[in-house]
Design a protein around this motif. Structure first.
Motif, PDB file in Angstrom:
ATOM      1  N   UNK A 399     -66.862   3.925  32.813  1.00 40.62           N
ATOM      2  CA  UNK A 399     -67.696   3.154  33.736  1.00 40.62           C
ATOM      3  C   UNK A 399     -69.013   3.877  34.040  1.00 40.62           C
ATOM      4  N   UNK A 400     -68.963   5.174  34.248  1.00 38.85           N
ATOM      5  CA  UNK A 400     -70.182   5.929  34.554  1.00 38.85           C
ATOM      6  C   UNK A 400     -71.139   5.950  33.355  1.00 38.85           C
ATOM      7  N   UNK A 401     -70.587   6.114  32.146  1.00 39.03           N
ATOM      8  CA  UNK A 401     -71.448   6.083  30.960  1.00 39.03           C
ATOM      9  C   UNK A 401     -72.096   4.715  30.778  1.00 39.03           C
ATOM     10  N   UNK A 402     -71.330   3.660  30.985  1.00 37.43           N
ATOM     11  CA  UNK A 402     -71.878   2.307  30.830  1.00 37.43           C
ATOM     12  C   UNK A 402     -72.932   2.027  31.910  1.00 37.43           C
ATOM     13  N   UNK A 403     -72.687   2.482  33.133  1.00 37.02           N
ATOM     14  CA  UNK A 403     -73.698   2.304  34.190  1.00 37.02           C
ATOM     15  C   UNK A 403     -74.983   3.056  33.849  1.00 37.02           C
ATOM     16  N   UNK A 404     -74.832   4.248  33.234  1.00 36.66           N
ATOM     17  CA  UNK A 404     -76.004   5.039  32.876  1.00 36.66           C
ATOM     18  C   UNK A 404     -76.882   4.314  31.866  1.00 36.66           C
ATOM     19  N   UNK A 405     -76.258   3.585  30.934  1.00 37.85           N
ATOM     20  CA  UNK A 405     -77.012   2.906  29.887  1.00 37.85           C
ATOM     21  C   UNK A 405     -77.167   1.408  30.139  1.00 37.85           C
ATOM     22  N   UNK A 406     -76.729   0.944  31.314  1.00 35.15           N
ATOM     23  CA  UNK A 406     -76.924  -0.460  31.648  1.00 35.15           C
ATOM     24  C   UNK A 406     -75.983  -1.410  30.945  1.00 35.15           C
ATOM     25  N   UNK A 407     -74.826  -0.932  30.511  1.00 34.78           N
ATOM     26  CA  UNK A 407     -73.846  -1.803  29.864  1.00 34.78           C
ATOM     27  C   UNK A 407     -72.846  -2.300  30.906  1.00 34.78           C
ATOM     28  N   UNK A 408     -72.199  -3.419  30.592  1.00 37.26           N
ATOM     29  CA  UNK A 408     -71.139  -3.963  31.446  1.00 37.26           C
ATOM     30  C   UNK A 408     -69.792  -3.717  30.784  1.00 37.26           C
ATOM     31  N   UNK A 409     -68.927  -3.006  31.466  1.00 40.02           N
ATOM     32  CA  UNK A 409     -67.582  -2.752  30.959  1.00 40.02           C
ATOM     33  C   UNK A 409     -66.583  -3.433  31.889  1.00 40.02           C
ATOM     34  N   UNK A 410     -65.564  -4.039  31.328  1.00 36.02           N
ATOM     35  CA  UNK A 410     -64.585  -4.752  32.137  1.00 36.02           C
ATOM     36  C   UNK A 410     -63.261  -4.813  31.399  1.00 36.02           C
ATOM     37  N   UNK A 411     -62.209  -5.117  32.177  1.00 40.62           N
ATOM     38  CA  UNK A 411     -60.879  -5.335  31.619  1.00 40.62           C
ATOM     39  C   UNK A 411     -60.310  -6.591  32.248  1.00 40.62           C
ATOM     40  N   UNK A 412     -59.515  -7.317  31.469  1.00 44.68           N
ATOM     41  CA  UNK A 412     -58.894  -8.539  31.975  1.00 44.68           C
ATOM     42  C   UNK A 412     -57.594  -8.765  31.221  1.00 44.68           C
ATOM     43  N   UNK A 413     -56.642  -9.431  31.829  1.00 45.22           N
ATOM     44  CA  UNK A 413     -55.400  -9.753  31.106  1.00 45.22           C
ATOM     45  C   UNK A 413     -55.637 -10.878  30.097  1.00 45.22           C
ATOM     46  N   UNK A 414     -54.883 -10.880  29.037  1.00 52.64           N
ATOM     47  CA  UNK A 414     -54.970 -11.965  28.053  1.00 52.64           C
ATOM     48  C   UNK A 414     -54.333 -13.222  28.628  1.00 52.64           C
ATOM     49  N   UNK A 415     -54.869 -14.360  28.264  1.00 52.11           N
ATOM     50  CA  UNK A 415     -54.347 -15.631  28.747  1.00 52.11           C
ATOM     51  C   UNK A 415     -53.298 -16.166  27.792  1.00 52.11           C
ATOM     52  N   UNK A 416     -52.150 -16.570  28.358  1.00 47.00           N
ATOM     53  CA  UNK A 416     -51.099 -17.196  27.559  1.00 47.00           C
ATOM     54  C   UNK A 416     -50.192 -16.250  26.823  1.00 47.00           C
ATOM     55  N   UNK A 417     -50.446 -14.948  26.881  1.00 50.19           N
ATOM     56  CA  UNK A 417     -49.609 -13.980  26.170  1.00 50.19           C
ATOM     57  C   UNK A 417     -49.763 -12.613  26.820  1.00 50.19           C
ATOM     58  N   UNK A 418     -48.908 -11.676  26.364  1.00 49.90           N
ATOM     59  CA  UNK A 418     -49.008 -10.317  26.898  1.00 49.90           C
ATOM     60  C   UNK A 418     -50.232  -9.607  26.326  1.00 49.90           C
ATOM     61  N   UNK A 419     -50.651  -8.580  27.049  1.00 52.18           N
ATOM     62  CA  UNK A 419     -51.754  -7.775  26.548  1.00 52.18           C
ATOM     63  C   UNK A 419     -52.955  -7.799  27.471  1.00 52.18           C
ATOM     64  N   UNK A 420     -53.938  -6.997  27.126  1.00 49.65           N
ATOM     65  CA  UNK A 420     -55.163  -6.875  27.908  1.00 49.65           C
ATOM     66  C   UNK A 420     -56.350  -6.860  26.968  1.00 49.65           C
ATOM     67  N   UNK A 421     -57.528  -7.176  27.528  1.00 46.09           N
ATOM     68  CA  UNK A 421     -58.766  -7.190  26.774  1.00 46.09           C
ATOM     69  C   UNK A 421     -59.762  -6.303  27.497  1.00 46.09           C
ATOM     70  N   UNK A 422     -60.244  -5.272  26.825  1.00 44.73           N
ATOM     71  CA  UNK A 422     -61.296  -4.411  27.355  1.00 44.73           C
ATOM     72  C   UNK A 422     -62.578  -4.695  26.576  1.00 44.73           C
ATOM     73  N   UNK A 423     -63.677  -4.882  27.274  1.00 45.79           N
ATOM     74  CA  UNK A 423     -64.912  -5.249  26.597  1.00 45.79           C
ATOM     75  C   UNK A 423     -66.091  -4.476  27.161  1.00 45.79           C
ATOM     76  N   UNK A 424     -67.041  -4.211  26.266  1.00 48.50           N
ATOM     77  CA  UNK A 424     -68.327  -3.615  26.650  1.00 48.50           C
ATOM     78  C   UNK A 424     -69.417  -4.569  26.174  1.00 48.50           C
ATOM     79  N   UNK A 425     -70.234  -5.012  27.111  1.00 48.73           N
ATOM     80  CA  UNK A 425     -71.357  -5.894  26.791  1.00 48.73           C
ATOM     81  C   UNK A 425     -72.619  -5.068  26.835  1.00 48.73           C
ATOM     82  N   UNK A 426     -73.347  -5.035  25.697  1.00 47.26           N
ATOM     83  CA  UNK A 426     -74.558  -4.246  25.602  1.00 47.26           C
ATOM     84  C   UNK A 426     -75.757  -5.087  26.047  1.00 47.26           C
TER      85      UNK A 426
END
Length: 427
Positions: A399-426
Motif C-alpha cells: 500500500x505504501x509503495x502504491x501510494x508513493x507512485x499514485x497507484x490504486x491497490x485493492x483486494x476483494x472476494x471473488x463473486x460466485x466462488x471461493x477465492x480473492x482478487x488483488x489488483x493494482x491499477x496504474x
C-alpha cells in the motif's frame, strides 16, 4: 466535521458581538431606568398637584380651582354627576385612561384623583407626547446600538490585523522555509512575547526534527551500503558457480534459488529505502518497465512455494502494460500479492492477468470477507486461513509503495466462488 475558521475572523466576530451586546445591554438599561424614573416622577407630581388643588379649594371656597401643573376639575359629592362617567367611581391615586380628544384621536392620559371632606379633585395629564418622545428615544438608541456595533466591527478588523500581524508573519516565514527547503532561526525576528515564545518553540522543534532527519539519512545510507555489498558478493559468487561444468542439476537449481533470493533482497532494500525517504524515482535512462516481464520473473521466483501443492500458476497478458517506475518497486509489490495468493491457496489455480491499465492476481483460496478487504492493508494485520503466519507487513508495504507512485491497490472476494482478487491499477 466542524468548520474551521481563521483566528482573525473569530477575533473580529467576537469583538463585534461583544460591542453589539454591550451597547444593546446599555440601551436596554437606559430605557428601563428612564421609564421607571419618568413614571415615578409623573405620578408623584400629579398626586402632589391634586392634593394642593384640594387644599386650595378648602381654604378658598369661592376661588376657582387651579393647578400648579395642570388645569383640572373640582367636584363635590353633590356635583360629581357632572364628571365623566368613567371618572366617578375612581379611588384616590393615579389612573391610566384612554379617551378621544376633540379631533377624535385616541390619547393616553394619567388621571390623578383625590377625595377628601366631600371634595373630589381630578387632574388629567396627557402622556401621549411623552410616549412619542419615548418612541423617538428608542429609535435613537437602536440606531446608536447599530452604530456602535458597526464601529466595534471596524475596530475589530483593525485590532485583529494589528494583533495577528506577528502570527501572519510567522506563518509566511514558515511557508518560505518550505519553498526554499532551508530552515533559519525564527525567534530573533520576533518580540519577546507569546508569538516570540511560539517562534522559539518552533526553532527548537525544527532543530530536533532536523537532527532526526539527518540521523535517518545517515542510517539509510549506511544500510544501503552495508547490505548491498554482501548481496552483490552473493550474486557474483552464484553467477560464477553456475558457470562451473561439474555442477549437478540439484546444485544448479539451488544456486538459482540463491540468485533469485539475492535479487529479491536487493529489490526489497531499494523499495524500502525509497519509502523511508518518501522518494519517487523512475527507471534509469528514461526507460519504462514492462509489467508482464516483472510478473513472469516474480512467478518463477515463487514456484518453490508450490512444492507438494496441487496448484497451477498462470500468467495471462491480454494487453501489454508499461509503467514509469523501477522494476524493483513493482517486483516487491507483486511478490507480496502473488506470494500471498500462492501461500493461502491450498489447491486450484492462481491467475495473474495483465490488461489495460492494471494487473490482477486471482486465486481459488478460502477468500476474504468484504469488510476485511481494506483492513488487510493495515500494518500488523494478518489474513485468516492456511499459512496465516508472518508479521502482517507485506500488504502494508504494498500500500505504501502504491501510494508513493499514485497507484490504486485493492483486494476483494471473488463473486460466485471461493477465492480473492488483488489488483493494482496504474495511473
Amino acid at each position: 466535521m466542524q468548520s474551521r475558521r481563521k483566528l482573525r475572523f473569530r477575533l473580529i466576530v467576537s469583538f463585534a458581538l461583544f460591542g453589539f451586546g454591550l451597547s444593546a445591554l446599555f440601551a436596554f438599561a437606559a430605557l428601563n431606568i428612564r421609564t421607571r424614573v419618568e413614571d415615578q416622577l409623573v405620578n408623584s407630581s400629579l398626586l402632589d398637584d391634586a392634593r394642593w388643588a384640594n387644599q386650595q379649594a378648602q381654604q378658598h371656597p369661592g376661588t376657582p380651582a387651579g393647578s400648579r401643573l395642570l388645569t383640572g376639575s373640582m367636584y363635590s359629592d353633590r356635583t360629581i354627576y357632572r364628571a365623566p362617567l368613567s371618572w366617578q367611581n375612581l379611588d384616590n391615586g393615579v389612573h391610566d385612561i384612554y379617551e378621544n380628544d376633540q379631533d377624535g384621536q385616541r390619547r393616553h392620559y394619567k388621571l390623578a384623583v383625590y377625595r377628601e371632606n366631600g371634595i373630589i379633585s381630578f387632574l388629567r395629564y396627557d402622556v401621549s407626547r411623552e410616549e412619542l418622545g419615548k418612541q423617538q428615544l428608542i429609535i435613537s438608541v437602536i440606531g446608536a446600538v447599530f452604530l456602535f456595533g458597526l464601529l466595534s466591527l471596524v475596530l475589530g478588523f483593525w485590532l485583529s490585523r494589528k494583533v495577528l500581524k506577528p502570527v501572519s508573519e510567522l506563518a509566511r516565514r514558515l511557508r518560505d522555509f518550505r519553498k526554499t527547503g532551508k530552515a533559519e532561526p525564527l525567534a530573533p525576528d520576533f518580540a519577546d512575547d507569546e508569538v516570540g515564545e511560539l517562534a522559539l518553540a518552533l526553532d527548537e522543534y525544527s532543530q530536533r526534527l532536523t537532527a532526526m532527519v539527518e540521523r535517518d539519512r545517515e542510517f539509510n545510507s549506511d544500510v544501503s551500503h552495508e547490505l548491498r555489498t554482501p548481496l552483490a558478493v552473493i550474486s557474483s559468487t552464484t553467477e560464477l558457480l553456475q558457470g562451473s561444468p561439474d555442477l549437478t542439476d540439484k546444485l544448479r537449481e539451488r544456486l538459482k534459488r540463491i540468485e533469485r533470493s539475492s535479487r529479491q533482497a536487493t529489490e526489497l532494500i531499494e523499495a524500502l529505502l525509497l519509502l523511508s525517504r518518501a522518494e519517487r524515482r523512475g527507471p534509469t535512462r528514461g526507460e519504462t518497465t514492462e509489467v508482464a516481464k516483472v510478473a513472469s520473473d516474480v512467478i518463477e521466483s515463487q514456484r518453490p512455494q508450490m512444492r507438494d501443492k496441487p496448484l497451477e500458476v498462470e500468467l495471462i497478458v491480454r494487453q501489454p502494460v508499461s509503467i514509469n517506475a523501477p522494476a524493483s518497486v513493482l517486483a516487491v509489490a507483486l511478490t507480496n500479492l502473488i506470494g500471498n495468493a500462492i501461500k493461502y491457496t491450498l489447491e486450484g489455480r492462481v491467475t495473474v492477468e495483465v490488461s489495460g491499465d492494471r494487473i490482477e492476481v486471482i486465486d481459488t483460496g478460502p477468500g476474504i470477507k468484504p469488510e476485511d478487504a481494506e483492513r488487510l492493508f493495515q500494518r500488523g494485520v494478518r489474513g485468516e486461513g492456511a499459512g496465516g503466519s508472518g508479521a502482517g507487513l507485506g500488504l502494508a508495504i504494498v500500500r505504501r509503495l502504491c501510494d508513493l507512485y499514485g497507484w490504486d491497490v485493492s483486494m476483494r472476494p471473488r463473486t460466485g466462488t471461493n477465492g480473492a482478487v488483488a489488483s493494482i491499477v496504474f495511473k
